[in-house]
Design a protein around this motif. Structure first.
Motif, mmCIF file in Angstrom:
data_model
loop_
_atom_site.group_PDB
_atom_site.id
_atom_site.type_symbol
_atom_site.label_atom_id
_atom_site.label_comp_id
_atom_site.label_asym_id
_atom_site.label_seq_id
_atom_site.Cartn_x
_atom_site.Cartn_y
_atom_site.Cartn_z
ATOM 1 N N UNK A 258 0.743 -1.246 0.103
ATOM 2 C CA UNK A 258 -0.187 0.080 -0.167
ATOM 3 C C UNK A 258 0.835 1.165 0.082
ATOM 4 N N UNK A 259 1.872 1.064 0.632
ATOM 5 C CA UNK A 259 2.841 2.342 0.414
ATOM 6 C C UNK A 259 4.327 1.770 0.750
ATOM 7 N N UNK A 260 5.408 2.786 0.371
ATOM 8 C CA UNK A 260 6.621 2.392 0.584
ATOM 9 C C UNK A 260 7.544 3.565 1.537
ATOM 10 N N UNK A 261 8.292 3.169 2.145
ATOM 11 C CA UNK A 261 8.854 4.426 2.978
ATOM 12 C C UNK A 261 10.409 3.830 3.066
ATOM 13 N N UNK A 262 11.058 4.740 2.989
ATOM 14 C CA UNK A 262 12.622 4.496 3.076
ATOM 15 C C UNK A 262 13.067 5.587 4.259
ATOM 16 N N UNK A 263 13.593 4.942 5.321
ATOM 17 C CA UNK A 263 13.829 5.539 6.458
ATOM 18 C C UNK A 263 15.109 5.531 6.710
ATOM 19 N N UNK A 264 16.030 6.527 6.918
ATOM 20 C CA UNK A 264 17.385 6.414 7.730
ATOM 21 C C UNK A 264 17.459 6.720 9.201
ATOM 22 N N UNK A 265 17.983 6.084 10.237
ATOM 23 C CA UNK A 265 18.088 6.227 11.328
ATOM 24 C C UNK A 265 19.454 5.828 11.797
ATOM 25 N N UNK B 86 21.051 15.718 3.156
ATOM 26 C CA UNK B 86 21.514 17.112 2.632
ATOM 27 C C UNK B 86 20.617 18.209 2.662
ATOM 28 N N UNK B 87 19.035 17.564 2.493
ATOM 29 C CA UNK B 87 18.138 18.313 2.335
ATOM 30 C C UNK B 87 17.152 18.320 3.687
ATOM 31 N N UNK B 88 17.686 17.636 4.943
ATOM 32 C CA UNK B 88 17.012 17.538 6.106
ATOM 33 C C UNK B 88 15.855 16.270 6.036
ATOM 34 N N UNK B 89 16.102 15.398 5.076
ATOM 35 C CA UNK B 89 15.012 14.460 4.991
ATOM 36 C C UNK B 89 15.369 13.060 5.654
ATOM 37 N N UNK B 90 14.585 12.771 6.604
ATOM 38 C CA UNK B 90 14.872 11.465 7.329
ATOM 39 C C UNK B 90 14.118 10.364 6.650
ATOM 40 N N UNK B 91 13.089 10.514 5.914
ATOM 41 C CA UNK B 91 12.150 9.485 5.442
ATOM 42 C C UNK B 91 11.534 9.800 3.957
ATOM 43 N N UNK B 92 11.439 8.913 3.157
ATOM 44 C CA UNK B 92 10.999 9.274 1.824
ATOM 45 C C UNK B 92 9.780 8.387 1.850
ATOM 46 N N UNK B 93 8.604 8.862 1.687
ATOM 47 C CA UNK B 93 7.424 8.023 1.602
ATOM 48 C C UNK B 93 6.734 7.819 0.143
ATOM 49 N N UNK B 94 6.577 6.855 -0.351
ATOM 50 C CA UNK B 94 5.909 6.735 -1.704
ATOM 51 C C UNK B 94 4.504 6.094 -1.569
ATOM 52 N N UNK B 95 3.678 6.998 -2.298
ATOM 53 C CA UNK B 95 2.185 6.510 -2.324
ATOM 54 C C UNK B 95 1.314 6.101 -3.467
ATOM 55 N N UNK B 96 0.472 5.232 -3.684
ATOM 56 C CA UNK B 96 -0.046 5.012 -5.235
ATOM 57 C C UNK B 96 -0.354 6.223 -5.742
#
Length: 487
Positions: free
Chosen positions: A70-77, A107-117
């Motif tokens: 249903x979704x994809x999340x790529x998260x860096x911790x 570099x842009x302060x992004x910790x997580x990228x979410x991909x939705x339908x």
């Protein structure tokens, strides 16, 4: 899907469940495709066929995970990268690629990228172009979000980088974090139960992610999150009740000293405790009068149906037994007079007994189709404590009262100053459970106090407490929506 980047870690004999092994493989392909697209866009113009091929491959490897989860999340911790909350295995062959993608996001302060339908090649192109732009030195995420909002990208969402154990800086931020967590968990409960109703499979990872947010909030921001349980929505009762029971269960588990991984298991079972009800006839669920013996017998099947429904969830093989028992046993009273009937002498396990206490309290204090006038919070606690027929574990009820205080959050009280107030937090000291933190909403003349005045009733005045509670009252009698004072 391309298999060029598979390693021995993805082999069938690696000991991983098939579901997790498949996601590990898909995650590697997505991250390698992301890296290739970024690298080629940096070198060649968008019209270049090699760039277009890379973007189409990225879109192609993401789509199967979107379809299944249903979704994809790529998260860096820290040094770890997670795909849909599954920690990716990093070996020598993937380390440089995974790190490069992480650096581009951070570099842009992004910790997580979410991909939705709805994500497609055009959206990936616009998003990655922004990712390759020079980040703002003062407010990298704010500037990126501003640029992204001016595009047509809607299915790719950037989430700011935060510390894993970040705590709110002030009361306003705590409240916003709690509202966001609560709303997201209600959405997950709605999605899962709607899928179970129509027989569609759901991924366990979606539920795990929501429960992890609840646990983190309870550990760092309990007062604000418990306050969200006052946002009772009659039309959304099925879903908000599940979330409330999850919050109360995790908070009680924290009070009992459970470890964090145990709180995750407890929260999962609590959030799913009533999933079997969506398999019950709708006319029985919504009936406003008393149930007939046959209808009651049908309704009691929801614990068994819920237990069976969990087996249809993808990734269920990874889940320990204890959360499943919470679904099956939460109506099994301490003397075994509840349901389902036990064929041999036994004691209900700890997690279901915790869920039973949380379930009883929230159900008693909420308006439902067959309960137009809910119990006041202190009345519900008294009934749970004093009526053995309810079948509650007396020690857990005592711990629950110690957690909520004599006047639970959301109680409307009258003070000895004749002011009216809403309880917003219990007093943490056992000897001062009768002196919570309140928000005064009406003065002695019945005039609204705007903004409400927050008062700690345990804070001493000259020689005596500043104010004391003389009684509780029904908020509906005065047209008070308690939830308004927690948002």
């Amino acid at each position: 899907m391309s298999t060029a980047h598979l390693s021995h870690a993805d082999a069938p004999g690696d000991g991983l469940p098939a579901d997790e092994r498949g996601l590990q493989r898909a995650g590697r392909e997505i991250l390698f495709a992301l890296y290739a697209s970024l690298r080629l866009l940096r070198i060649y113009p968008l019209e270049n066929q090699t760039v277009q091929n890379a973007l189409h491959e990225l879109d192609g490897v993401v789509r199967p995970v979107l379809a299944s989860d249903g979704s994809v999340s790529i998260r860096y911790v820290g040094d770890f990268v997670f795909l849909n909350d599954l920690r990716m295995r990093i070996d020598l062959g993937s380390f440089a690629t995974f790190s490069a993608v992480g650096r581009a996001l951070r570099a842009h302060g992004i910790g997580q990228l979410e991909v939705h339908p709805g994500a497609d090649v055009a959206e990936w192109t616009a998003f990655l172009a922004l990712l390759l732009a020079q980040p703002d030195t003062e407010d990298p995420f704010g500037r990126f979000a501003e640029r992204l909002a001016r595009t047509s990208v809607r299915a790719l969402v950037a989430v700011p980088e935060v510390e894993a154990d970040a705590t709110p800086r002030d009361a306003d931020e705590a409240r916003e974090m709690a509202k966001r967590t609560y709303a997201q968990t209600v959405a997950v409960a709605r999605e899962v139960m709607s899928a179970v109703r129509i027989g569609r499979s759901v991924s366990v990872r979606r539920v795990k992610r929501a429960v992890q947010s609840i646990v983190d909030q309870v550990l760092n921001n309990e007062t604000s999150l418990v306050g969200m349980t006052t946002l009772r929505d009659y039309d959304e009762y099925t879903f908000t009740h599940c979330v409330n029971v999850c919050i109360f269960s995790v908070a009680l588990g924290k009070k009992l000293g459970l470890a964090k991984h145990e709180l995750y298991e407890l929260g999962f079972g609590a959030l799913m405790h009533d999933v079997g009800k969506v398999r019950m006839p709708i006319e029985v669920i919504n009936k406003t009068g008393p149930l007939t013996p046959d209808e009651l017998a049908t309704m009691r099947e929801h614990t068994t149906e819920g237990f069976l429904a969990l087996f249809d969830m993808r990734g269920m093989a990874d889940l320990p037994l204890r959360p499943m028992l919470s679904v099956y046993e939460h109506h099994m009273k301490t003397d075994l007079t509840g349901y389902p009937a036990s064929t041999r002498p036994r004691d209900p396990t700890l997690f279901p007994r915790i869920v039973a206490v949380a379930d009883s309290f929230d159900a008693a204090t909420t308006k439902r189709s067959y309960q137009s006038k809910p119990w006041l919070p202190h009345q519900a606690l008294q009934e749970m404590r004093d009526n053995p027929a309810r079948g509650m574990d007396p020690l857990l009820v005592k711990a629950f009262i110690s957690m909520t205080g004599i006047y639970p959050v959301g109680s409307v009280v009258v003070l000895d100053t004749y002011e009216m107030a809403v309880v917003v937090a219990p007093n943490p000291r056992p000897e001062a459970l009768h002196e919570p933190v309140v928000r005064v909403i009406f003065d002695a003349l019945g005039q609204p106090v705007d903004p409400p005045l927050q008062v700690d009733l345990a804070a001493p005045g000259p020689g005596a407490p500043q104010r004391t509670i003389i009684k509780t009252t029904d908020p509906e009698r005065y047209g008070i929506n308690v939830g308004d004072y927690f948002v």
